[in-house]
Design an enzyme around this catalytic site. Structure first.
Site, PDB file in Angstrom:
ATOM      1  N   GLN A 255      30.473  41.987  33.349  1.00  0.00           N
ATOM      2  CA  GLN A 255      31.879  42.341  33.537  1.00  0.00           C
ATOM      3  C   GLN A 255      32.056  43.835  33.763  1.00  0.00           C
ATOM      4  OE1 GLN A 255      34.633  40.129  33.669  1.00  0.00           O
ATOM      5  NE2 GLN A 255      35.330  42.026  34.566  1.00  0.00           N
ATOM      6  N   HIS A 258      31.972  45.521  37.282  1.00  0.00           N
ATOM      7  CA  HIS A 258      33.046  45.326  38.257  1.00  0.00           C
ATOM      8  C   HIS A 258      33.666  46.657  38.680  1.00  0.00           C
ATOM      9  CE1 HIS A 258      33.842  41.195  39.288  1.00  0.00           C
ATOM     10  NE2 HIS A 258      33.686  40.802  38.041  1.00  0.00           N
ATOM     11  N   GLU A 322      41.253  37.869  30.213  1.00  0.00           N
ATOM     12  CA  GLU A 322      41.049  37.171  31.481  1.00  0.00           C
ATOM     13  C   GLU A 322      39.924  36.150  31.322  1.00  0.00           C
ATOM     14  OE1 GLU A 322      39.759  38.251  36.094  1.00  0.00           O
ATOM     15  OE2 GLU A 322      39.350  39.660  34.466  1.00  0.00           O
ATOM     16  N   HIS A 323      38.781  36.590  30.819  1.00  0.00           N
ATOM     17  CA  HIS A 323      37.641  35.718  30.542  1.00  0.00           C
ATOM     18  C   HIS A 323      37.369  35.729  29.042  1.00  0.00           C
ATOM     19  CE1 HIS A 323      36.885  37.498  34.600  1.00  0.00           C
ATOM     20  NE2 HIS A 323      36.648  36.239  34.913  1.00  0.00           N
ATOM     21  N   ASP A 356      32.475  32.587  37.954  1.00  0.00           N
ATOM     22  CA  ASP A 356      32.744  33.514  39.050  1.00  0.00           C
ATOM     23  C   ASP A 356      32.265  32.963  40.392  1.00  0.00           C
ATOM     24  OD1 ASP A 356      34.010  35.437  37.595  1.00  0.00           O
ATOM     25  OD2 ASP A 356      32.311  36.811  37.477  1.00  0.00           O
ATOM     26  N   HIS A 415      83.117  20.914  40.840  1.00  0.00           N
ATOM     27  CA  HIS A 415      81.985  20.095  40.409  1.00  0.00           C
ATOM     28  C   HIS A 415      82.486  18.741  39.892  1.00  0.00           C
ATOM     29  CE1 HIS A 415      79.572  23.703  40.715  1.00  0.00           C
ATOM     30  NE2 HIS A 415      78.494  23.064  40.293  1.00  0.00           N
TER      31      HIS A 415
END
Length: 429
Positions: A255, A258, A322-323, A356, A415
């Site tokens: 990770q 990245h 996220e993960h 991934d 209405h």
């Protein structure tokens, strides 16, 4: 790496803060680029490609010849991997197809939903420090399954004006043929507004840097929908003394590489294990080609020692990663305790890399705490649920009076009248 031992709950919000960047100047730059593209079209995109990607082009579209050339530049091993990954992603997303059922809520009142694909979608594929051909499969595959009529893909070219061949091959495997050479803010603007070459789309998908994220958020205010707000990528690993420290260190580094603004968090109940991972990180980091990037990301990262697994899960849910990797032998005991996460990986062998690339789940996920309220890209992301209802005369008899009463009490007499004229029509026949 910041090591934190047994933090108090009052300290959690501070400990779990993501890195913050001053985006005031960034937003102004993005707005200027978007305005130019909105009014000048292709000419502005080409100008900004020269300025930001340092490439001189006369046209934006990827040609048939370039698509064919790419086939010969991707080796068989990678091609087979792309085909395998595409198959698994397709299988998983096909399982999400919606079957709307008609429901009679009252006699003569029938309601149902129909899933209708978004007609035009745009996919942004980063191509900077790491050309993400895997993201082509993640975004294009469900778009095709959903039945989107027009799929537009934008990705930055290199300085020779060429798109990474693996991106083009992945696009061909996924069935995408409208591909344009545009990166960053200019790509988002082109798909949001449309240019002479790039069609306007109704929803934009895909990850990117701070400029891309700012552009997506700006165009989403008035012009086009986006998949989700997002920020730098992140992972949280939960481990104990049954975990494999080599695996966990590898997961954290996968990770961290990245980008320098990525964040990795380890939550563990074992100080001895924490120390093992810390030592292993140093050994694995030293041999990584992207070690400088990973090392800077580790500066934003934390090792947190907690008392027990209950506290570990509560801390993870507060972070909303996220993960999330639950890298313990008895992972089943924690599955039901997951509340906030983008994608979850269970057991020692479920590395984030599997999701991934090739397990089948989607890797386009909410970051920066947005997993508190957002989910990752799935088949529904490419569809709208349109509701239908049909009323017979019996339906009017079933709910007509209730509608009249509610409308009158909200002081919306037109209405009420829309129902009253139908009630009277039935009574007079």
């Amino acid at each position: 790496m910041n090591i934190i031992k047994y933090p108090k709950r009052s300290e959690w919000s501070r400990i779990l803060e993501r890195p913050h960047l001053d985006v005031s100047q960034l937003n102004a730059t993005v707005q200027n680029v978007l305005e130019r593209i909105k009014h000048e079209g292709d000419a502005a995109v080409i100008e900004f490609e020269s300025k930001f990607d340092h490439v001189n082009m006369t046209s934006l579209a990827v040609s048939e010849a370039e698509m064919n050339e790419a086939e010969g530049l991707v080796n068989d091993d990678l091609h087979h991997a792309l085909v395998l990954a595409h198959h698994n992603i397709a299988e998983f997303h096909k399982s999400q197809e919606f079957d709307g059922k008609k429901v009679e809520t009252q006699p003569g009142v029938t309601c149902w939903q129909k899933s209708i694909p978004i007609q035009k979608v745009g996919l942004y594929i980063p191509g900077g420090t790491a050309p993400l051909f895997s993201t082509v499969l993640m975004l294009a595959t469900p778009a095709k399954i959903a039945g989107c009529e027009e799929i537009v893909l934008c990705t930055p070219p290199n300085r020779e004006g060429k798109v990474n061949p693996a991106i083009l091959v992945a696009a061909k495997i996924a069935g995408v043929n409208k591909i344009y050479k545009a990166g960053g803010v200019q790509a988002i603007g082109a798909m949001a507004y449309g240019t002479e070459s790039v069609p306007k789309v109704y929803k934009i998908f895909g990850p990117g840097n701070q400029y891309v994220m700012a552009a997506k958020q700006q165009v989403s205010l008035h012009d086009v929908a986006i998949d989700m707000p997002a920020g730098p990528s992140e992972v949280c690993v939960i481990a104990n003394d049954t975990s494999n420290h080599v695996f966990v260190a590898a997961d954290l580094l996968s990770q961290a590489e990245h980008g320098i603004d990525s964040q990795v968090i380890l939550i563990t109940t074992s100080e001895e294990f924490l120390n093992k991972v810390n030592e292993e990180l140093k050994a694995q980091l030293d041999i990584l080609p992207r070690k400088d990037i990973a090392a800077k990301a580790l500066d934003n990262s934390k090792f947190i020692l907690v008392s027990d697994m209950k506290e570990a899960m509560e801390l993870s849910n507060a972070y909303a990663p996220e993960h999330l990797i639950i890298s313990i032998d008895n992972y089943e005991s924690l599955v039901d305790k997951v509340i906030n996460a983008g994608s979850v990986f269970l057991g020692g062998y479920a590395c984030e890399s599997a999701g991934d690339y090739a397990s089948g789940t989607n890797h386009t996920l909410p970051t920066h705490g947005y997993a508190l309220a957002y989910n990752g890209v799935n088949l529904d992301s490419y569809n709208r649920k349109v509701t239908f209802q049909h009323l017979t005369k019996d339906g009017i008899k079933s709910i007509g009076h209730a509608v009249e009463v509610m409308a009158e009490n909200e002081q919306l007499m037109a209405h009420k009248n829309a129902m009253t004229v139908r009630i009277m029509d039935i009574k007079n026949k």
